[in-house]
Enzyme design. Structure first.
Site, PDB file in Angstrom:
ATOM      1  N   ARG A  99       7.990  -4.150   6.225  1.00 32.52           N
ATOM      2  CA  ARG A  99       8.503  -3.265   5.162  1.00 32.52           C
ATOM      3  C   ARG A  99      10.018  -3.275   5.280  1.00 32.52           C
ATOM      4  O   ARG A  99      10.575  -2.734   6.238  1.00 32.52           O
ATOM      5  CB  ARG A  99       7.946  -1.851   5.309  1.00 32.52           C
ATOM      6  CG  ARG A  99       8.627  -0.854   4.387  1.00 32.52           C
ATOM      7  CD  ARG A  99       7.925   0.481   4.304  1.00 32.52           C
ATOM      8  NE  ARG A  99       6.694   0.382   3.540  1.00 32.52           N
ATOM      9  CZ  ARG A  99       6.048   1.416   3.019  1.00 32.52           C
ATOM     10  NH1 ARG A  99       6.502   2.639   3.181  1.00 32.52           N
ATOM     11  NH2 ARG A  99       4.929   1.232   2.350  1.00 32.52           N
ATOM     12  N   HIS A 126       5.260  -4.458  -4.141  1.00 33.49           N
ATOM     13  CA  HIS A 126       4.364  -3.762  -3.204  1.00 33.49           C
ATOM     14  C   HIS A 126       2.955  -4.330  -3.407  1.00 33.49           C
ATOM     15  O   HIS A 126       2.046  -3.656  -3.879  1.00 33.49           O
ATOM     16  CB  HIS A 126       4.402  -2.259  -3.477  1.00 33.49           C
ATOM     17  CG  HIS A 126       3.918  -1.426  -2.325  1.00 33.49           C
ATOM     18  ND1 HIS A 126       3.431  -1.961  -1.150  1.00 33.49           N
ATOM     19  CD2 HIS A 126       3.829  -0.070  -2.185  1.00 33.49           C
ATOM     20  CE1 HIS A 126       3.071  -0.976  -0.340  1.00 33.49           C
ATOM     21  NE2 HIS A 126       3.307   0.169  -0.941  1.00 33.49           N
ATOM     22  N   GLN A 129      -0.285  -2.653  -2.072  1.00 32.78           N
ATOM     23  CA  GLN A 129      -0.695  -1.492  -2.857  1.00 32.78           C
ATOM     24  C   GLN A 129      -1.520  -1.933  -4.067  1.00 32.78           C
ATOM     25  O   GLN A 129      -2.570  -1.356  -4.367  1.00 32.78           O
ATOM     26  CB  GLN A 129       0.550  -0.718  -3.314  1.00 32.78           C
ATOM     27  CG  GLN A 129       0.226   0.534  -4.124  1.00 32.78           C
ATOM     28  CD  GLN A 129      -0.488   1.589  -3.309  1.00 32.78           C
ATOM     29  OE1 GLN A 129      -0.013   1.986  -2.254  1.00 32.78           O
ATOM     30  NE2 GLN A 129      -1.642   2.057  -3.782  1.00 32.78           N
ATOM     31  N   ASP A 220       3.778   6.780 -10.421  1.00 37.81           N
ATOM     32  CA  ASP A 220       4.456   6.738  -9.115  1.00 37.81           C
ATOM     33  C   ASP A 220       5.673   7.651  -9.229  1.00 37.81           C
ATOM     34  O   ASP A 220       6.037   8.077 -10.338  1.00 37.81           O
ATOM     35  CB  ASP A 220       4.864   5.275  -8.805  1.00 37.81           C
ATOM     36  CG  ASP A 220       5.471   5.109  -7.402  1.00 37.81           C
ATOM     37  OD1 ASP A 220       5.359   6.047  -6.582  1.00 37.81           O
ATOM     38  OD2 ASP A 220       6.056   4.048  -7.141  1.00 37.81           O
ATOM     39  N   CYS A 261       0.014   5.902  -6.024  1.00 39.58           N
ATOM     40  CA  CYS A 261       0.079   5.200  -4.736  1.00 39.58           C
ATOM     41  C   CYS A 261       0.380   6.149  -3.585  1.00 39.58           C
ATOM     42  O   CYS A 261       0.100   5.816  -2.430  1.00 39.58           O
ATOM     43  CB  CYS A 261       1.127   4.092  -4.800  1.00 39.58           C
ATOM     44  SG  CYS A 261       2.742   4.688  -5.315  1.00 39.58           S
ATOM     45  N   ARG A 289      -6.472   1.109   0.835  1.00 39.12           N
ATOM     46  CA  ARG A 289      -5.358   0.404   1.485  1.00 39.12           C
ATOM     47  C   ARG A 289      -5.853  -0.262   2.776  1.00 39.12           C
ATOM     48  O   ARG A 289      -5.441  -1.346   3.127  1.00 39.12           O
ATOM     49  CB  ARG A 289      -4.217   1.382   1.793  1.00 39.12           C
ATOM     50  CG  ARG A 289      -3.470   1.939   0.584  1.00 39.12           C
ATOM     51  CD  ARG A 289      -2.791   0.867  -0.229  1.00 39.12           C
ATOM     52  NE  ARG A 289      -1.967  -0.003   0.585  1.00 39.12           N
ATOM     53  CZ  ARG A 289      -0.702   0.237   0.932  1.00 39.12           C
ATOM     54  NH1 ARG A 289      -0.094   1.326   0.493  1.00 39.12           N
ATOM     55  NH2 ARG A 289      -0.027  -0.634   1.663  1.00 39.12           N
TER      56      ARG A 289
HETATM   57  N1   CP Z   1       1.791   3.940  -0.933  1.00 38.84           N
HETATM   58  C1   CP Z   1       2.476   3.661   0.209  1.00 38.84           C
HETATM   59  O1   CP Z   1       2.973   2.547   0.421  1.00 38.84           O
HETATM   60  O2   CP Z   1       2.517   4.697   1.091  1.00 38.84           O
HETATM   61  P1   CP Z   1       3.416   4.709   2.417  1.00 38.84           P
HETATM   62  O3   CP Z   1       4.862   4.689   1.988  1.00 38.84           O
HETATM   63  O4   CP Z   1       3.035   6.001   3.105  1.00 38.84           O
HETATM   64  O5   CP Z   1       3.077   3.501   3.235  1.00 38.84           O
END
Ligand code: CP
Length: 305
Positions: A99, A126, A129, A220, A261, A289
């Site tokens: 990330r 992402h 997701q 989102d 998400c 997830r």
């Molecule tokens: N939706 C998502 O990526 O959540 P986090 O930021 O908690 O990983």
């Protein structure tokens, strides 16, 4: 597929196989240890609840091991180049789940990594997701043939959702102020890909028009991580028109579901009443997830045993 930096790194067939395996993991549990002896690095530059824990849990359930690497605690924080970090990690681990703030940084890691690199969120994409989103919709709808509306900011989550819908031939309509739409050349590409497999990608500024005929309404946050300086300006542009409300659901299909998400900023992009209603499938979505992360890792690192 060597790396999974964005949805378009996978073929339609690979995505369908991952989703099918994820559905199987949820239905039948985690049988066998397909990741036995595998070590997965989680290299995170930003906070995470779902991505970090779902990947960790998936790896452990599949018989592998996880090493969590906050970027702030590596020599990266003192300026060691990403290309060196990638080649060193390659000597220790079997895959890197990363990330990073910048997608181009992730591309550097992927360029220098012989082991699979998985995008756990960048400023542009992402994809993990989106895998979970579509698996959730498939399970809730009991098959394909549904329509999705995405309301709000066209950021990384929206881009990955549009990509996966386009590749899988799912109808999606995005409603956002015009200045926040994805770039025109991207929209053109996604429309072409979608129409070649019987789907559709539409963009509009009108959320009420967008949700007509929809099975799922997705939103989102209006202000993603790293955009905090734009907070006031964005809220002025998105509110109140793009907040998902119970009233908006009156325009959608009768049984339409709410998706997000997470994390959620209740009262901004969505009313608390919607989140807490029986339309909301956000916790099933969060659960997926883990199943889709597990399926992705198995597809990149080895078959189920
Ligand atoms: N939706 C998502 O990526 O959540 P986090 O930021 O908690 O990983």
């Amino acid at each position: 597929m060597k790396h999974f930096l964005q949805i378009f790194d996978a073929s339609r067939g690979e995505l369908l196989n991952i989703i099918e395996l994820a559905l199987r993991f949820r239905r039948d549990g985690y049988i066998g240890n397909p990741l036995r002896g595998k070590v997965i690095a989680l290299l995170f530059e930003k906070p995470s609840t779902r991505t970090r824990v779902s990947f960790s849990s998936a790896v452990l359930r599949l018989g592998g091991e996880v090493i969590y690497l906050p970027a702030s605690e590596l020599q990266l924080a003192r300026g060691e180049p990403l290309k060196d970090t990638a080649r060193v990690l390659n000597r220790y681990v079997d895959a890197i789940v990363a990330r990073l703030a910048s997608h181009s940084s992730l591309e550097v890691i992927a360029k220098y990594s012989e082991k699979p690199v998985i995008n756990a969120l960048t400023n542009l994409h992402h994809p993990c997701q989106a895998l979970a989103d579509v698996a959730t919709m498939y399970e809730d709808a009991g098959g394909w043939g549904f329509k999705v509306s995405y309301i709000g900011d066209c950021g990384n989550v929206c881009r990955s959702l549009v990509q996966i819908c386009a590749l899988l031939g799912i109808q999606i309509t995005v409603a956002s102020p015009h200045k926040y739409w994805l770039p025109p050349d991207e929209i053109r590409l996604y429309k072409e890909v979608a129409s070649s497999v019987g789907g559709s990608v539409e963009f509009t500024e009108d959320p009420e028009a967008a949700v007509v005929g929809s099975d799922f309404i997705y939103t989102d946050v209006f202000v993603s991580m790293g955009m905090e300086s734009e907070y006031e300006a964005r809220l002025r542009e998105f509110l109140p028109r793009y907040r998902v409300s119970m009233k908006l659901f009156e325009k959608a299909k009768t049984g339409a579901k709410f998706m997000h998400c997470m994390p959620i900023r209740r009262g901004e992009e969505v009313e608390d009443e919607v989140v807490e209603s029986d339309r909301s499938i956000i916790f099933l979505q969060a659960e997926y997830r883990m199943h889709t992360s597990a399926a992705l890792l198995v597809s990149l690192l080895g078959g189920p045993s």
